[in-house]
Structure formats: structure tokens, C-alpha cells
Design a protein around this motif. Structure first.
Motif, PDB file in Angstrom:
ATOM      1  N   LYS A   5      46.066  53.630 -58.055  1.00 39.26           N
ATOM      2  CA  LYS A   5      46.235  52.651 -56.976  1.00 39.26           C
ATOM      3  C   LYS A   5      45.218  52.913 -55.865  1.00 39.26           C
ATOM      4  O   LYS A   5      44.630  51.985 -55.317  1.00 39.26           O
ATOM      5  CB  LYS A   5      47.665  52.708 -56.442  1.00 39.26           C
ATOM      6  CG  LYS A   5      47.968  51.659 -55.386  1.00 39.26           C
ATOM      7  CD  LYS A   5      49.450  51.642 -55.095  1.00 39.26           C
ATOM      8  CE  LYS A   5      49.816  50.895 -53.882  1.00 39.26           C
ATOM      9  NZ  LYS A   5      49.750  49.536 -53.782  1.00 39.26           N
ATOM     10  N   LEU A   6      44.990  54.176 -55.532  1.00 35.03           N
ATOM     11  CA  LEU A   6      44.002  54.522 -54.519  1.00 35.03           C
ATOM     12  C   LEU A   6      42.619  54.058 -54.968  1.00 35.03           C
ATOM     13  O   LEU A   6      41.858  53.496 -54.186  1.00 35.03           O
ATOM     14  CB  LEU A   6      44.009  56.029 -54.264  1.00 35.03           C
ATOM     15  CG  LEU A   6      43.106  56.503 -53.133  1.00 35.03           C
ATOM     16  CD1 LEU A   6      43.798  57.620 -52.361  1.00 35.03           C
ATOM     17  CD2 LEU A   6      41.785  56.989 -53.639  1.00 35.03           C
ATOM     18  N   PHE A   7      42.283  54.287 -56.248  1.00 32.97           N
ATOM     19  CA  PHE A   7      40.989  53.843 -56.776  1.00 32.97           C
ATOM     20  C   PHE A   7      40.797  52.348 -56.551  1.00 32.97           C
ATOM     21  O   PHE A   7      39.715  51.882 -56.236  1.00 32.97           O
ATOM     22  CB  PHE A   7      40.873  54.125 -58.273  1.00 32.97           C
ATOM     23  CG  PHE A   7      40.624  55.564 -58.630  1.00 32.97           C
ATOM     24  CD1 PHE A   7      40.167  56.488 -57.711  1.00 32.97           C
ATOM     25  CD2 PHE A   7      40.846  55.996 -59.920  1.00 32.97           C
ATOM     26  CE1 PHE A   7      39.934  57.810 -58.059  1.00 32.97           C
ATOM     27  CE2 PHE A   7      40.614  57.315 -60.291  1.00 32.97           C
ATOM     28  CZ  PHE A   7      40.161  58.224 -59.349  1.00 32.97           C
ATOM     29  N   GLU A   8      41.856  51.583 -56.716  1.00 40.32           N
ATOM     30  CA  GLU A   8      41.782  50.125 -56.589  1.00 40.32           C
ATOM     31  C   GLU A   8      41.656  49.675 -55.139  1.00 40.32           C
ATOM     32  O   GLU A   8      41.083  48.628 -54.867  1.00 40.32           O
ATOM     33  CB  GLU A   8      43.026  49.486 -57.219  1.00 40.32           C
ATOM     34  CG  GLU A   8      43.108  49.685 -58.725  1.00 40.32           C
ATOM     35  CD  GLU A   8      44.469  49.334 -59.302  1.00 40.32           C
ATOM     36  OE1 GLU A   8      45.360  48.866 -58.550  1.00 40.32           O
ATOM     37  OE2 GLU A   8      44.653  49.547 -60.521  1.00 40.32           O
ATOM     38  N   GLU A   9      42.194  50.443 -54.205  1.00 37.53           N
ATOM     39  CA  GLU A   9      42.246  50.019 -52.807  1.00 37.53           C
ATOM     40  C   GLU A   9      41.146  50.584 -51.920  1.00 37.53           C
ATOM     41  O   GLU A   9      40.916  50.077 -50.838  1.00 37.53           O
ATOM     42  CB  GLU A   9      43.603  50.408 -52.209  1.00 37.53           C
ATOM     43  CG  GLU A   9      44.763  49.663 -52.816  1.00 37.53           C
ATOM     44  CD  GLU A   9      46.084  50.026 -52.166  1.00 37.53           C
ATOM     45  OE1 GLU A   9      46.102  50.815 -51.202  1.00 37.53           O
ATOM     46  OE2 GLU A   9      47.112  49.508 -52.633  1.00 37.53           O
ATOM     47  N   THR A  10      40.493  51.638 -52.346  1.00 34.42           N
ATOM     48  CA  THR A  10      39.552  52.322 -51.460  1.00 34.42           C
ATOM     49  C   THR A  10      38.340  51.459 -51.111  1.00 34.42           C
ATOM     50  O   THR A  10      37.871  50.662 -51.925  1.00 34.42           O
ATOM     51  CB  THR A  10      39.097  53.670 -52.055  1.00 34.42           C
ATOM     52  OG1 THR A  10      38.322  54.354 -51.076  1.00 34.42           O
ATOM     53  CG2 THR A  10      38.286  53.482 -53.312  1.00 34.42           C
ATOM     54  N   ALA A 104      46.464  66.736 -50.179  1.00 33.09           N
ATOM     55  CA  ALA A 104      47.410  65.679 -50.543  1.00 33.09           C
ATOM     56  C   ALA A 104      48.854  66.177 -50.518  1.00 33.09           C
ATOM     57  O   ALA A 104      49.128  67.365 -50.692  1.00 33.09           O
ATOM     58  CB  ALA A 104      47.085  65.156 -51.936  1.00 33.09           C
ATOM     59  N   LYS A 105      49.758  65.228 -50.336  1.00 34.73           N
ATOM     60  CA  LYS A 105      51.171  65.524 -50.519  1.00 34.73           C
ATOM     61  C   LYS A 105      51.439  65.657 -52.015  1.00 34.73           C
ATOM     62  O   LYS A 105      50.611  65.286 -52.856  1.00 34.73           O
ATOM     63  CB  LYS A 105      52.038  64.424 -49.910  1.00 34.73           C
ATOM     64  CG  LYS A 105      52.061  64.476 -48.395  1.00 34.73           C
ATOM     65  CD  LYS A 105      53.162  63.614 -47.825  1.00 34.73           C
ATOM     66  CE  LYS A 105      53.271  63.857 -46.322  1.00 34.73           C
ATOM     67  NZ  LYS A 105      54.378  63.089 -45.744  1.00 34.73           N
ATOM     68  N   LYS A 106      52.614  66.163 -52.352  1.00 32.70           N
ATOM     69  CA  LYS A 106      52.970  66.410 -53.755  1.00 32.70           C
ATOM     70  C   LYS A 106      52.985  65.135 -54.589  1.00 32.70           C
ATOM     71  O   LYS A 106      52.641  65.161 -55.766  1.00 32.70           O
ATOM     72  CB  LYS A 106      54.346  67.080 -53.841  1.00 32.70           C
ATOM     73  CG  LYS A 106      54.401  68.436 -53.198  1.00 32.70           C
ATOM     74  CD  LYS A 106      55.833  68.938 -53.145  1.00 32.70           C
ATOM     75  CE  LYS A 106      55.920  70.090 -52.175  1.00 32.70           C
ATOM     76  NZ  LYS A 106      57.274  70.377 -51.761  1.00 32.70           N
ATOM     77  N   ASP A 107      53.400  64.030 -53.970  1.00 31.35           N
ATOM     78  CA  ASP A 107      53.605  62.795 -54.726  1.00 31.35           C
ATOM     79  C   ASP A 107      52.629  61.684 -54.347  1.00 31.35           C
ATOM     80  O   ASP A 107      52.880  60.520 -54.620  1.00 31.35           O
ATOM     81  CB  ASP A 107      55.039  62.301 -54.525  1.00 31.35           C
ATOM     82  CG  ASP A 107      55.362  62.017 -53.063  1.00 31.35           C
ATOM     83  OD1 ASP A 107      54.535  62.346 -52.179  1.00 31.35           O
ATOM     84  OD2 ASP A 107      56.450  61.476 -52.789  1.00 31.35           O
ATOM     85  N   SER A 108      51.496  62.026 -53.723  1.00 34.02           N
ATOM     86  CA  SER A 108      50.552  61.000 -53.290  1.00 34.02           C
ATOM     87  C   SER A 108      49.118  61.496 -53.398  1.00 34.02           C
ATOM     88  O   SER A 108      48.823  62.634 -53.019  1.00 34.02           O
ATOM     89  CB  SER A 108      50.826  60.606 -51.832  1.00 34.02           C
ATOM     90  OG  SER A 108      49.886  59.642 -51.391  1.00 34.02           O
ATOM     91  N   ALA A 109      48.253  60.628 -53.895  1.00 30.99           N
ATOM     92  CA  ALA A 109      46.825  60.890 -53.754  1.00 30.99           C
ATOM     93  C   ALA A 109      46.503  60.756 -52.270  1.00 30.99           C
ATOM     94  O   ALA A 109      47.290  60.191 -51.486  1.00 30.99           O
ATOM     95  CB  ALA A 109      46.023  59.902 -54.583  1.00 30.99           C
ATOM     96  N   PHE A 110      45.352  61.260 -51.869  1.00 33.14           N
ATOM     97  CA  PHE A 110      45.005  61.307 -50.453  1.00 33.14           C
ATOM     98  C   PHE A 110      43.491  61.209 -50.325  1.00 33.14           C
ATOM     99  O   PHE A 110      42.759  61.778 -51.139  1.00 33.14           O
ATOM    100  CB  PHE A 110      45.507  62.637 -49.871  1.00 33.14           C
ATOM    101  CG  PHE A 110      45.175  62.905 -48.445  1.00 33.14           C
ATOM    102  CD1 PHE A 110      45.635  62.081 -47.435  1.00 33.14           C
ATOM    103  CD2 PHE A 110      44.431  64.021 -48.092  1.00 33.14           C
ATOM    104  CE1 PHE A 110      45.353  62.354 -46.097  1.00 33.14           C
ATOM    105  CE2 PHE A 110      44.142  64.314 -46.768  1.00 33.14           C
ATOM    106  CZ  PHE A 110      44.611  63.465 -45.771  1.00 33.14           C
ATOM    107  N   GLN A 111      43.036  60.480 -49.321  1.00 31.69           N
ATOM    108  CA  GLN A 111      41.602  60.336 -49.118  1.00 31.69           C
ATOM    109  C   GLN A 111      41.289  60.343 -47.632  1.00 31.69           C
ATOM    110  O   GLN A 111      42.013  59.751 -46.825  1.00 31.69           O
ATOM    111  CB  GLN A 111      41.130  59.018 -49.723  1.00 31.69           C
ATOM    112  CG  GLN A 111      39.628  58.806 -49.670  1.00 31.69           C
ATOM    113  CD  GLN A 111      39.268  57.490 -50.316  1.00 31.69           C
ATOM    114  OE1 GLN A 111      39.500  56.435 -49.733  1.00 31.69           O
ATOM    115  NE2 GLN A 111      38.739  57.548 -51.523  1.00 31.69           N
ATOM    116  N   HIS A 112      40.202  61.046 -47.289  1.00 28.38           N
ATOM    117  CA  HIS A 112      39.736  61.015 -45.905  1.00 28.38           C
ATOM    118  C   HIS A 112      38.221  61.089 -45.860  1.00 28.38           C
ATOM    119  O   HIS A 112      37.576  61.583 -46.795  1.00 28.38           O
ATOM    120  CB  HIS A 112      40.359  62.121 -45.054  1.00 28.38           C
ATOM    121  CG  HIS A 112      40.032  63.523 -45.465  1.00 28.38           C
ATOM    122  ND1 HIS A 112      38.745  64.021 -45.551  1.00 28.38           N
ATOM    123  CD2 HIS A 112      40.835  64.559 -45.800  1.00 28.38           C
ATOM    124  CE1 HIS A 112      38.766  65.280 -45.914  1.00 28.38           C
ATOM    125  NE2 HIS A 112      40.026  65.637 -46.087  1.00 28.38           N
TER     126      HIS A 112
END
Length: 139
Positions: A5-10, A104-112
Motif C-alpha cells: 500500500k505504501l508503494f502505491e501511495e508514495t 517502523a512500527k510492528k504492524d506498519s511500513a514507514f517512510q520519511h
């Protein structure tokens, strides 16, 4: 947030697997250097549970780092302080010479976006890993 989902939204390219700094991360991360001129900016993506080791951005003058959270949920912690939960839109100003980690949190990808503040006598010191015991105490 799952990685797909992150790949699709970034907005920014995720880049390749972060093999150059893999020894300083627990879990898989990706890196795309957006700027190497004037101000260094890297887009760092963490798979769920991935975090970097404690580290310090040393500087004699200026320096430090700014994190602009662009997707997912993660953590930031300074040595001796409580961890801070991060979400899209959050900004972290990291002073120079402060030991810290982020990931990242345990249940979420994370990007900064990681923005290196220009420094005189700047260097990064990589320290110990954030232990599984320490990380697993986070909600």
C-alpha cells in the motif's frame, strides 16, 4: 500500513534495498537519494518492524537531521527519553550530537525524508542496535 500500500501511495521513489547501510538496520529498508547537492536528502522506507541502530550525527557547528514523515507509522526515540510515535505529516528536528533511533512500527511500513543539516566537522557514529526486548515493549 502494509508495504505494498505504501508503494502505491508514495510520492517519492522508494529506491533499491538499502544494502549500503544494512549493517545498521534490523529488518529491511530501502533508500533513494533525492538530493546530493546543497542539502542531502534521502527517502528512507522501512518494512514493518524495521528500525535503524542508535546513532549520533556529530557536528562541531550546525548539523543534525530533520525527518519529514511521508507515509506509514513509526517511532523516534532519543537516548534517555520516551519513544515518540510518528505518522504521516510529522516532523522531527534532531539536534546534532544527540543519540537516537527511528523506524517502523510492528504492524506498519514507514517512510520519511531524512534531511542532513549542513555541518562543519560532521560525521555519523553508528552505535548498538535497539534490542528486540526494548523494541517489543513498544505498543
Amino acid at each position: 500500513m502494509k508495504l505494498q500500500k505504501l508503494f502505491e501511495e508514495t510520492v517519492f521513489p522508494i529506491g533499491a534495498e538499502n544494502t549500503a547501510f544494512a549493517q545498521y538496520f534490523d529488518g529491511k529498508s530501502y533508500l533513494d537519494m533525492l538530493s546530493l547537492e546543497q542539502v542531502v536528502i534521502g527517502n528512507v522506507t522501512f518494512e514493518p518492524k524495521c528500525r535503524n541502530h542508535w546513532h549520533i550525527h556529530h557536528a562541531e557547528k550546525g548539523g543534525g537531521q530533520i525527518l519529514l514523515v511521508t507515509a506509514g507509522e513509526g517511532w523516534y526515540q532519543e537516548w534517555g527519553k520516551a519513544p515518540r510515535a510518528l505518522k504521516k505529516g510529522d516532523i522531527v528536528n534532531i539536534p546534532p550530537n544527540v543519540k537516537h533511533w527511528h523506524g517502523a512500527k510492528k504492524d506498519s511500513a514507514f517512510q520519511h525524508l531524512a534531511i542532513e543539516v549542513p555541518a562543519e566537522g560532521g560525521s555519523t557514529e553508528w552505535c548498538e542496535a535497539v534490542s528486540d526486548d526494548e523494541y517489543n515493549l513498544l505498543p
